[in-house]
Design a protein around this motif. Structure first.
Motif, PDB file in Angstrom:
ATOM      1  N   GLY A   1       0.808  -1.217   0.000  1.00  0.00           N
ATOM      2  CA  GLY A   1       0.000   0.000   0.000  1.00  0.00           C
ATOM      3  C   GLY A   1       0.839   1.263   0.000  1.00  0.00           C
ATOM      4  O   GLY A   1       0.410   2.314  -0.504  1.00  0.00           O
ATOM      5  N   TRP A   2       2.057   1.156   0.533  1.00  0.00           N
ATOM      6  CA  TRP A   2       2.944   2.333   0.586  1.00  0.00           C
ATOM      7  C   TRP A   2       3.281   2.844  -0.814  1.00  0.00           C
ATOM      8  O   TRP A   2       3.523   4.045  -1.007  1.00  0.00           O
ATOM      9  CB  TRP A   2       4.219   2.003   1.348  1.00  0.00           C
ATOM     10  CG  TRP A   2       5.066   0.941   0.696  1.00  0.00           C
ATOM     11  CD1 TRP A   2       4.993  -0.399   0.877  1.00  0.00           C
ATOM     12  CD2 TRP A   2       6.101   1.159  -0.261  1.00  0.00           C
ATOM     13  NE1 TRP A   2       5.914  -1.058   0.104  1.00  0.00           N
ATOM     14  CE2 TRP A   2       6.619  -0.121  -0.607  1.00  0.00           C
ATOM     15  CE3 TRP A   2       6.651   2.280  -0.863  1.00  0.00           C
ATOM     16  CZ2 TRP A   2       7.642  -0.281  -1.532  1.00  0.00           C
ATOM     17  CZ3 TRP A   2       7.680   2.116  -1.778  1.00  0.00           C
ATOM     18  CH2 TRP A   2       8.168   0.851  -2.109  1.00  0.00           C
ATOM     19  N   VAL A   3       3.310   1.935  -1.801  1.00  0.00           N
ATOM     20  CA  VAL A   3       3.610   2.361  -3.176  1.00  0.00           C
ATOM     21  C   VAL A   3       2.524   3.305  -3.675  1.00  0.00           C
ATOM     22  O   VAL A   3       2.807   4.342  -4.294  1.00  0.00           O
ATOM     23  CB  VAL A   3       3.744   1.146  -4.117  1.00  0.00           C
ATOM     24  CG1 VAL A   3       4.032   1.607  -5.540  1.00  0.00           C
ATOM     25  CG2 VAL A   3       4.832   0.203  -3.626  1.00  0.00           C
ATOM     26  N   SER A   4       1.266   2.968  -3.384  1.00  0.00           N
ATOM     27  CA  SER A   4       0.157   3.820  -3.805  1.00  0.00           C
ATOM     28  C   SER A   4       0.196   5.170  -3.093  1.00  0.00           C
ATOM     29  O   SER A   4      -0.095   6.213  -3.693  1.00  0.00           O
ATOM     30  CB  SER A   4      -1.170   3.112  -3.518  1.00  0.00           C
ATOM     31  OG  SER A   4      -2.259   3.861  -4.013  1.00  0.00           O
ATOM     32  N   ILE A   5       0.573   5.142  -1.815  1.00  0.00           N
ATOM     33  CA  ILE A   5       0.665   6.396  -1.048  1.00  0.00           C
ATOM     34  C   ILE A   5       1.770   7.286  -1.607  1.00  0.00           C
ATOM     35  O   ILE A   5       1.583   8.497  -1.789  1.00  0.00           O
ATOM     36  CB  ILE A   5       0.913   6.093   0.447  1.00  0.00           C
ATOM     37  CG1 ILE A   5      -0.299   5.367   1.041  1.00  0.00           C
ATOM     38  CG2 ILE A   5       1.204   7.377   1.223  1.00  0.00           C
ATOM     39  CD1 ILE A   5      -0.084   4.854   2.445  1.00  0.00           C
ATOM     40  N   VAL A   6       2.916   6.692  -1.908  1.00  0.00           N
ATOM     41  CA  VAL A   6       4.024   7.454  -2.499  1.00  0.00           C
ATOM     42  C   VAL A   6       3.607   8.029  -3.854  1.00  0.00           C
ATOM     43  O   VAL A   6       3.924   9.184  -4.185  1.00  0.00           O
ATOM     44  CB  VAL A   6       5.281   6.566  -2.643  1.00  0.00           C
ATOM     45  CG1 VAL A   6       6.340   7.256  -3.494  1.00  0.00           C
ATOM     46  CG2 VAL A   6       5.848   6.230  -1.273  1.00  0.00           C
ATOM     47  N   TYR A   7       2.889   7.233  -4.633  1.00  0.00           N
ATOM     48  CA  TYR A   7       2.405   7.690  -5.941  1.00  0.00           C
ATOM     49  C   TYR A   7       1.481   8.895  -5.781  1.00  0.00           C
ATOM     50  O   TYR A   7       1.598   9.901  -6.501  1.00  0.00           O
ATOM     51  CB  TYR A   7       1.679   6.533  -6.622  1.00  0.00           C
ATOM     52  CG  TYR A   7       1.258   6.789  -8.053  1.00  0.00           C
ATOM     53  CD1 TYR A   7       2.018   7.594  -8.907  1.00  0.00           C
ATOM     54  CD2 TYR A   7       0.099   6.224  -8.567  1.00  0.00           C
ATOM     55  CE1 TYR A   7       1.628   7.817 -10.218  1.00  0.00           C
ATOM     56  CE2 TYR A   7      -0.296   6.436  -9.882  1.00  0.00           C
ATOM     57  CZ  TYR A   7       0.479   7.239 -10.694  1.00  0.00           C
ATOM     58  OH  TYR A   7       0.083   7.464 -11.995  1.00  0.00           O
ATOM     59  N   PHE A   8       0.569   8.798  -4.803  1.00  0.00           N
ATOM     60  CA  PHE A   8      -0.352   9.905  -4.557  1.00  0.00           C
ATOM     61  C   PHE A   8       0.398  11.167  -4.129  1.00  0.00           C
ATOM     62  O   PHE A   8       0.130  12.266  -4.656  1.00  0.00           O
ATOM     63  CB  PHE A   8      -1.362   9.507  -3.474  1.00  0.00           C
ATOM     64  CG  PHE A   8      -2.163  10.666  -2.955  1.00  0.00           C
ATOM     65  CD1 PHE A   8      -3.175  11.227  -3.716  1.00  0.00           C
ATOM     66  CD2 PHE A   8      -1.889  11.211  -1.699  1.00  0.00           C
ATOM     67  CE1 PHE A   8      -3.905  12.305  -3.241  1.00  0.00           C
ATOM     68  CE2 PHE A   8      -2.612  12.290  -1.218  1.00  0.00           C
ATOM     69  CZ  PHE A   8      -3.623  12.837  -1.992  1.00  0.00           C
TER      70      PHE A   8
END
Length: 651
Positions: free
Chosen positions: A21-28
């Protein structure tokens, strides 16, 4: 334990969220700082020191946007399916009472949500900013959804491609590398094949094919040009179809995959040979291309490049597959590969069916002939001006065929090392059966003047190839003659009648121009402004008598081109230069010459200005010193055009 489970398992979903999920947060966060916050900074900047072009949100921090689009989907796919590449995790996951397809769908679809959700939230924020603040002059609601749609489609294609590669390998690091190789492979192999066909096949039009919008072959290269080119809806449909196909192939291979494939470079034994010889082939082409360039076309070094590239590719692939460097005894396959390749190449050259093909005159409908990049340009703005038109006259078709046949007869001469006098020529026959025959040759134009002359001097050729005849006068905003180089004055015309008369005079001069004069004379610049920062440039040469007469009648000639009043003096030296040296060096050579002629007479200087050439391969060279800003120009004279007082001096 129940026999039926829900489509999405809650525990697995939580595990996916904790691990990736951290990948999506970093992307956001990356998109947040790249777009909405940057837009707010633009709005608050009263000086408007940074203000991107309107109607394209990709222009806002474009480099960072593309970095996120290209990197995040692949990283997400690598971390999502890491369990496939670690034996303990793979055994644990597949011991759960879940069908493989359900495991795949849960992981794969969750990854898609992780990519789409940040884009959706950012889209909502930008819409809120657009409706709250005054951004109507920078972008519209349509532009916001264009950005969101383009970003989503490209990232999903990158993601599903990395997903597919995850099924093919048992190592995460190999997945990351092969994902980018896979994504860039279509454009990479196309460029390598076309470039190498140009090497091994005389006349193959490599540049023609290499300029056919190849960036569309890879989503990475397509994304890299979104700052200057719109993402087309038909390309989007193709990408969506590819997403579906890659997703289907991924689940198919996932169900076929053995659990023991974890830690293997290539998961399927039958694909390992494809991988090995594919790497060998690509490295062979790369090696040949490299040595062709660095050796300036040396045939022996190019062959060496092919061999060494194939050896490196084959042994490197073996090392990856066997996970050891001890592979130097396994070269039987390499020897067979090199032998088959050599036989194929030699066979093509012996048969010569491609290189020696010249269509018969009765088969030809039209012919295109050009030495300009416009032959293969796809530029939406300038393409119609620079792209030549087909010629239909029998005399021109036969003249092109004669030139073509002579080029084939001189194959060995023309395949030698190119020099600065070599020019690329393109020939394209359209046959009566609808097919086309396209060839490209690099030749020294001086050796074929007798063949070029009848083509270049024909009216049909001039009308088909010269931009001045394709220019629509009602689209011209202003026309400027001179105003650059040594003379800062120039003549700018905006009156439609004046522009019409100048274009008409220029067309008459171009039609009357001989082949020799077109190659010899250098002229002042004529710049045509078409609006929206679009310009076309032409030359005003000393032999253009119709335009000269018009300027004289309007008393504008003195401002339109350099005159003897602008030149303080001229230094002349005997001998041209065969090599394209730096202009500073040529100037220094003239100034150091022991037999330099210093011309100060205004009448003689005017004669020299009207007879000078930019071609350095002539008998005399001269430095013209202009009074404005210590400007100088180096020009040349051949024996025919050199003024008598220069020839008398050096008798």
């Amino acid at each position: 334990m129940p026999s039926r489970m829900s489509w999405f398992n809650k525990e697995i979903l939580l595990q996916i969220g904790r691990s990736t999920g951290w990948v999506s947060i970093v992307y956001f966060l990356g998109l947040l700082f790249t777009l909405p916050i940057q837009l707010l900074m633009i709005y608050s900047d009263e000086t408007k020191s940074y203000y991107p072009e309107p109607n394209n949100l990709f222009l806002v921090n474009f480099t960072f946007q593309i970095g996120l689009i290209v990197i995040v989907p692949v990283i997400l796919a690598v971390f999502l399916f890491r369990f496939l590449h670690v034996k303990q995790a793979s055994d644990l996951m597949h011991s759960l009472p879940l069908k493989r397809e359900r495991i795949f769908h849960q992981y794969a679809l969750t990854g898609m949500v992780f990519l789409i959700l940040p884009v959706s939230v950012i889209t909502f924020i930008i819409l809120l900013i657009h409706n709250t603040l005054d951004f109507s002059n920078l972008f519209s609601v349509k532009d916001i959804f264009y950005w969101a749609g383009s970003t989503s489609v490209i990232t999903l294609l990158l993601y599903t491609a990395a997903l597919f590669i995850a099924m093919m390998t048992g190592m995460s690091i190999v997945q990351a590398v092969l994902a980018y190789v896979f994504l860039l492979f279509p454009i990479g192999i196309t460029m390598l094949v076309f470039f190498n066909l140009k090497i091994v096949l005389y006349g193959f039009p490599g540049d023609y094919f290499l300029n056919r919008q190849l960036e569309k072959l890879s989503p990475i290269t397509y994304a890299a040009v979104l700052d200057s080119r719109k993402f087309q809806w038909n390309d989007g449909m193709v990408y969506i179809l590819l997403i579906i196909v890659l997703y289907g192939l991924s689940i198919f291979f996932y169900k076929k995959r053995n659990l023991e494939a974890a830690s293997e470079a290539i998961a399927f034994p039958k694909i390992r040979s494809v991988f090995k010889y594919g790497i060998t082939f690509c490295m062979m082409l790369l090696g040949g291309s490299y040595f062709q360039e660095v050796s300036y076309g040396s045939f022996s070094w190019t062959i060496f490049g092919y061999v060494i590239g194939a050896v490196i590719g084959f042994l490197g692939a073996e090392m990856i597959l066997r996970k050891t460097w001890r592979v130097f005894g396994r070269i039987k396959g390499l020897i067979v590969y090199l032998a088959v390749t050599a036989v194929l190449v030699i066979g093509v050259h012996i048969l010569g069916f491609y290189e020696n093909k010249v269509p018969e005159e009765e088969q030809i409908k039209t012919v295109l002939f050009s030495n300009q990049f416009g032959f293969y340009t796809n530029d939406e703005i300038y393409g119609d001006y620079y792209r030549p038109l087909p010629m239909k006259e029998k005399a021109n078709i036969e003249a092109v065929r004669r030139l073509h046949q002579q080029l084939l007869s001189d194959k060995k001469v023309n395949q030698q090392k190119e020099n600065y006098q070599s020019v690329n020529f393109y020939i394209q026959y359209e046959l009566k059966n609808g097919s086309k025959v396209t060839r490209e040759y690099s030749v020294n134009e001086r050796l074929y003047e007798d063949f070029f002359k009848p083509i270049y001097e024909s009216k049909e050729y001039k009308l088909s190839s010269n931009e001045i005849f394709k220019l629509k006068q009602n689209k011209i905003k202003t026309l400027t003659i001179g105003g650059n180089g040594p003379v800062s004055r120039g003549v700018t015309l905006s009156n439609s009648n004046d522009i019409k008369e100048v274009i008409g005079a220029l067309r008459k001069d171009v039609l009357a121009e001989s082949y020799e004069d077109s190659r010899y004379f250098k002229g002042s610049t004529i710049e045509v402004y078409l609006g929206n920062d679009h310009f076309l440039s032409f030359e005003f040469k000393p032999i253009y008598h119709h335009l000269t007469e018009w300027l004289m009648q309007k008393e504008l000639l003195k401002d339109a081109k350099p005159s003897s009043d602008d030149v303080t003096h001229v230094l002349v030296a005997k001998g041209g230069t065969e090599n394209p040296k730096d202009i500073e060096i040529i100037k220094s050579d003239i100034e150091k010459s022991k037999d330099t002629m210093d011309v100060t007479n205004k009448g003689q200087i005017e004669q020299m200005l009207n007879n000078a050439s930019a071609d350095s391969n002539h008998e005399y060279m001269a430095v013209f010193y202009f009074g404005s800003a210590h400007y100088y120009e180096v020009m040349f004279f051949d024996e025919k055009h050199a003024p008598e007082f220069i020839k008398d001096h050096y008798k």
